[in-house]
Structures are given as structure tokens and as C-alpha cells.
Design a protein around this motif. Structure first.
Motif, PDB file in Angstrom:
ATOM      1  N   THR A 297       3.187  -7.551  -7.861  1.00  0.00           N
ATOM      2  CA  THR A 297       2.094  -6.410  -8.109  1.00  0.00           C
ATOM      3  C   THR A 297       3.046  -5.343  -8.633  1.00  0.00           C
ATOM      4  N   ARG A 298       4.104  -4.936  -7.652  1.00  0.00           N
ATOM      5  CA  ARG A 298       5.091  -3.965  -8.061  1.00  0.00           C
ATOM      6  C   ARG A 298       5.454  -4.222  -9.544  1.00  0.00           C
ATOM      7  N   VAL A 299       6.015  -5.087 -10.029  1.00  0.00           N
ATOM      8  CA  VAL A 299       6.553  -5.378 -11.435  1.00  0.00           C
ATOM      9  C   VAL A 299       5.401  -4.951 -12.590  1.00  0.00           C
ATOM     10  N   ALA A 300       4.218  -5.635 -12.202  1.00  0.00           N
ATOM     11  CA  ALA A 300       3.080  -5.540 -12.953  1.00  0.00           C
ATOM     12  C   ALA A 300       2.576  -3.960 -13.323  1.00  0.00           C
ATOM     13  N   GLU A 301       2.742  -3.438 -12.093  1.00  0.00           N
ATOM     14  CA  GLU A 301       2.330  -1.876 -12.127  1.00  0.00           C
ATOM     15  C   GLU A 301       3.269  -1.294 -12.971  1.00  0.00           C
ATOM     16  N   THR A 302       4.473  -1.393 -12.698  1.00  0.00           N
ATOM     17  CA  THR A 302       5.665  -0.903 -13.420  1.00  0.00           C
ATOM     18  C   THR A 302       5.524  -1.178 -14.874  1.00  0.00           C
ATOM     19  N   LYS A 303       5.263  -2.122 -15.351  1.00  0.00           N
ATOM     20  CA  LYS A 303       5.268  -2.506 -16.850  1.00  0.00           C
ATOM     21  C   LYS A 303       3.858  -1.714 -17.444  1.00  0.00           C
ATOM     22  N   HIS A 304       2.953  -1.986 -16.572  1.00  0.00           N
ATOM     23  CA  HIS A 304       1.952  -0.884 -17.056  1.00  0.00           C
ATOM     24  C   HIS A 304       2.114   0.190 -17.561  1.00  0.00           C
ATOM     25  N   GLY A 305       2.680   0.826 -16.549  1.00  0.00           N
ATOM     26  CA  GLY A 305       2.999   2.412 -16.517  1.00  0.00           C
ATOM     27  C   GLY A 305       4.021   2.595 -17.842  1.00  0.00           C
ATOM     28  N   VAL A 306       4.901   1.817 -18.001  1.00  0.00           N
ATOM     29  CA  VAL A 306       5.830   2.019 -19.088  1.00  0.00           C
ATOM     30  C   VAL A 306       5.167   1.841 -20.390  1.00  0.00           C
ATOM     31  N   GLU A 307       4.261   0.697 -20.542  1.00  0.00           N
ATOM     32  CA  GLU A 307       3.379   0.555 -21.794  1.00  0.00           C
ATOM     33  C   GLU A 307       2.538   1.809 -22.239  1.00  0.00           C
ATOM     34  N   PHE A 308       2.043   2.220 -21.002  1.00  0.00           N
ATOM     35  CA  PHE A 308       1.123   3.496 -21.109  1.00  0.00           C
ATOM     36  C   PHE A 308       1.829   4.712 -21.499  1.00  0.00           C
ATOM     37  N   ALA A 340      13.040   1.115 -20.998  1.00  0.00           N
ATOM     38  CA  ALA A 340      13.922  -0.198 -21.123  1.00  0.00           C
ATOM     39  C   ALA A 340      14.617  -0.259 -19.623  1.00  0.00           C
ATOM     40  N   ARG A 341      15.466   0.867 -19.518  1.00  0.00           N
ATOM     41  CA  ARG A 341      16.245   0.849 -18.176  1.00  0.00           C
ATOM     42  C   ARG A 341      15.506   0.760 -16.936  1.00  0.00           C
ATOM     43  N   LEU A 342      14.321   1.672 -17.143  1.00  0.00           N
ATOM     44  CA  LEU A 342      13.204   1.505 -15.842  1.00  0.00           C
ATOM     45  C   LEU A 342      13.131  -0.040 -15.584  1.00  0.00           C
ATOM     46  N   TYR A 343      12.544  -0.414 -16.691  1.00  0.00           N
ATOM     47  CA  TYR A 343      11.919  -1.859 -16.654  1.00  0.00           C
ATOM     48  C   TYR A 343      13.187  -3.129 -16.116  1.00  0.00           C
TER      49      TYR A 343
END
Length: 412
Positions: A297-308, A340-343
Motif C-alpha cells: 500500500t505504501r509503495v502504491a501511494e508513493t507511486k501515485h504521488g509521484v505520477e500526480f 526517480a530517486r524517491l521511487y
């Protein structure tokens, strides 16, 4: 004049004397029935009066006569030459009433009953592993008792307190032994003697002995004579056994209960251990699933935040593209690199957590050829948690086994 005779000549002579003596024929003999037995169709009696007794027989008849009755027999005195024995052969009998000895015994029993000596006697405990037998050490009774108990429960400790079981001083000796045993740690006292005549068993009808049996705080089993014999000891004891062998079977019931209880406790222990292991296994599996779900769940939330953020940056670039194209391109590159670094950083954390979960999975280690050791106190973490002789459970990937610790060696 010295006369020389053979055994046969003397036996035949005595038989002739008995046969020719008219006073010994057609006689009515009265007395109290001390013993009665049967063989085929014949009836055998011992007729007694005070300290005197004589054997009587009636051939081809089984007479219904009770022990202790006073009767009169009509017959003749006979001499059996081949065995050298004298007996009264009767052809008919008459019941005269209750014998004096039986009447005295019934009176004594009733008197002791009124005194309360037959009530509230200590009963045998649920488990028995230690016995003291008050008896003659050389008699067949103690051999039969020990054989019956040892055949089924050899772990039962049987000690013999040697006493006389008939004759002068026997009753006092047995009473004294019972009184002395009140200071001994034992589960029960067995007073035993094999079968015999009424005179042989008289010591067990002594009132002082009956009082010692009645006052015993240790449970007493009275195993005196045959099943048809009743003595004062039988009435005063907490438990009566018809014979010493029957007393052994009574002890076996209590001794066998120990084995049954231990077997049930061991089975219950195994069931409890298996249940605890299953509960801990289920709990660990739930924790692992929760952790895996949380990290996903944490990874998915982070990915969505980056895309946003990327979409917002794109929209901003489009608005100021014409005026600050170069600056926006630089910012876009920096923003992309930061995203990219954050991801990657968060993806690395997920990989580390997954790796940690795999390392912490006990079944991964067990599948590699190792086993988990579980004792009565829980999972064993090292040799200090073990004891020699202790039973432990070994848990493998494909099942479990039970082992006994034979030796322990700690690292130096």
C-alpha cells in the motif's frame, strides 16, 4: 510279649476292632458344624464341641447343612484301613438349631456394630503404589498375593510385616503390628491368611484385634480364609477380600489407575503442545500478510504521488513553455530525477522489508534441513533450555517427531 506286625496287619486288625465293636454302630452323634465341603455326590463335615472335633461323611448325598448349625447325625464309626483314619459315616441328620459358637459370634458382631466399629472406616485411596502385608512370611497366602500384584503392576512396593497367623499369641501379635504401622508411610495395610478350619481362624475373631483394625487410620484390606469365611476383622476393615488373591486384584485396580492417569496426561500434553504450535504459526502468518499488505500500500501511494506531481509539472511547463522553455526543461529534468530517486528509495525499502520477512520466516530455515525444538515450556532457543531425559518435539517441514535428550554439550 513282643509281637511283630506289618502295617497292613495292624490296619486290618484295627478295622476288625471297629467293625466288631457294637457301641460304635447305630450311634447318634451331636455337635456344631465347624466345616462342610462336597466332593462329587458326597458330603464331608467336621463336627465340633469345644476343643474336640471329628470328621464325618455321608456317601452319595449332598446335604444342605449350614456352617455353624447344631445337628445330630445317625450312623457308625468307621476305620479306613488303607489311610489309617477314623470317621463317622452317617446315613441321616437332624437340625437341632444354631450352634453355640455361631451364636456367640453373632452376638459379638452385633455388640461391636452397636459400638460403631463397622462404620466410617478408611477406604482405599484412588491410587496405590505402596503396601504393607501383615501375615506369615512363609505362608502360601503372601506368595499368592505378591504373584497377583506383581504380574500386572510390578512397580507396586510390597513390604511384609511378619506375624503368627494362628495359635496362642497370634491375635495380640497382629494387633500390635497394626498399631505400630500407624507411624509408617504406606497406602494400605493388607491382613491376609489362607484358608483353614474355624480353629485356625479364631485369632481373627479376637476383640482386641478387631479394635486395632477399627482404629487404624490407614485403610485396611482383610483377606482371611476362604470367600465363605467371615471374621471380626472383615467387619472392622474398610475393605474385605474373600481370599489373598482377591485382595491382590483389588490392589491392582488402584495401581492400574496410576498408569491410566499418566497415559492420559501425556496424551493431553501432546495435544496441548500441538495446539500452541498451530496457534503461534497462524499468528506469525497473519503478521507476515499484514506487513506485506502494508508495504504494498505504501509503495502504491508513493507511486501515485509521484505520477500526480509529474502531471502537475507538465501542466505548468505547458503554460510557461513559450516564455521560459529553457528554465522549465531544467526544472523538469530535476523534478524527474528527484521523482526517480524517491521511487527508487521507496522501492529499495520494500525490497529490504521483503527480504527481512523472508529471513524471519521459520519455515524457510526448516525447509533447508533444520528443525524447530519445542519442550513443555515452549520453543527451545539453545541447549540451556534443555534437560537430560526430557522429551522434546522436533518440527520439520514435512511433519514432526518426538525425541528424548540423552546428553547436552555447551560451547566452550
Amino acid at each position: 510279649m513282643n509281637r511283630t506286625m506289618t502295617v497292613a496287619q495292624l490296619a486290618l486288625y484295627l478295622k476288625g476292632v471297629f467293625d466288631d465293636e457294637e457301641l460304635l454302630h447305630d450311634v447318634t452323634l451331636s455337635g456344631e458344624v465347624a466345616e462342610i465341603s462336597y466332593s462329587d455326590k458326597h458330603t464331608f463335615l467336621v463336627l465340633a464341641e469345644n476343643e474336640y472335633s471329628i470328621r464325618c461323611v455321608r456317601f452319595s448325598a449332598r446335604d444342605n447343612i449350614e456352617k455353624g448349625a447344631r445337628i445330630a447325625l445317625r450312623g457308625s464309626v468307621g476305620y479306613y484301613d488303607k489311610r489309617g483314619s477314623v470317621s463317622f459315616v452317617y446315613t441321616e441328620f437332624f437340625i437341632c438349631g444354631e450352634g453355640a459358637k455361631k451364636a456367640r459370634f453373632a452376638e459379638t458382631v452385633e455388640r461391636l456394630r452397636m459400638q460403631g466399629l463397622f462404620e466410617n472406616r478408611p477406604k482405599l485411596p484412588e491410587y496405590i503404589s505402596d503396601i504393607v502385608a501383615v501375615t506369615s512370611p512363609d505362608g502360601a497366602a503372601i506368595r499368592d498375593f505378591i504373584r497377583v500384584v506383581s504380574d500386572k503392576n510390578p512397580f507396586v512396593r510390597i513390604r511384609v510385616c511378619p506375624v503368627k497367623v494362628q495359635g496362642d499369641g497370634a491375635a495380640a501379635g497382629i494387633a500390635r503390628a497394626i498399631e505400630n504401622l500407624q507411624n509408617v508411610r504406606t497406602d494400605a495395610i493388607v491382613v491376609c491368611r489362607g484358608g483353614g478350619s474355624d480353629e485356625d481362624l479364631d485369632c481373627f475373631n479376637d476383640e482386641k484385634l478387631a479394635l486395632a483394625v477399627a482404629n487404624s487410620r490407614i485403610p485396611i484390606v482383610s483377606a482371611v480364609g476362604h470367600e465363605i469365611d467371615y471374621t471380626l476383622c472383615d467387619f472392622c476393615a474398610g475393605t474385605r477380600a474373600g481370599t489373598p488373591s482377591i485382595a491382590g486384584e483389588i490392589i491392582n485396580e488402584r495401581a492400574g489407575a496410576i498408569i491410566d492417569t499418566l497415559r492420559g496426561s501425556v496424551c493431553a500434553g501432546y495435544v496441548s503442545l500441538d495446539r500452541k504450535f498451530d496457534e503461534r504459526k497462524s499468528r506469525l502468518e497473519r503478521i507476515c500478510r499484514r506487513a506485506e499488505y502494508a508495504m504494498g500500500t505504501r509503495v502504491a501511494e508513493t507511486k501515485h504521488g509521484v505520477e500526480f506531481l509529474a502531471r502537475r509539472g507538465g501542466y505548468a511547463l505547458e503554460r510557461i513553455y513559450d516564455g521560459e522553455r529553457g528554465r522549465l526543461e531544467k526544472l523538469a529534468k530535476r523534478l524527474g530525477a528527484a521523482a526517480a530517486r524517491l521511487y527508487e528509495r521507496n522501492a529499495g525499502k520494500l525490497d529490504k522489508v521483503s527480504a527481512m520477512l523472508k529471513v524471519l520466516d521459520p519455515y524457510r530455515i526448516i525447509k533447508s534441513g533444520y528443525a524447530a525444538v519445542v519442550s513443555e515450556s515452549g520453543t527451545v532457543m539453545g541447549v540451556k533450555g534443555l534437560k537430560c531425559g526430557e522429551t522434546v518435539k522436533l518440527i520439520f517441514a514435512d511433519g514432526s517427531a518426538v525425541a528424548v535428550v540423552q546428553s547436552i554439550a555447551e560451547k566452550a
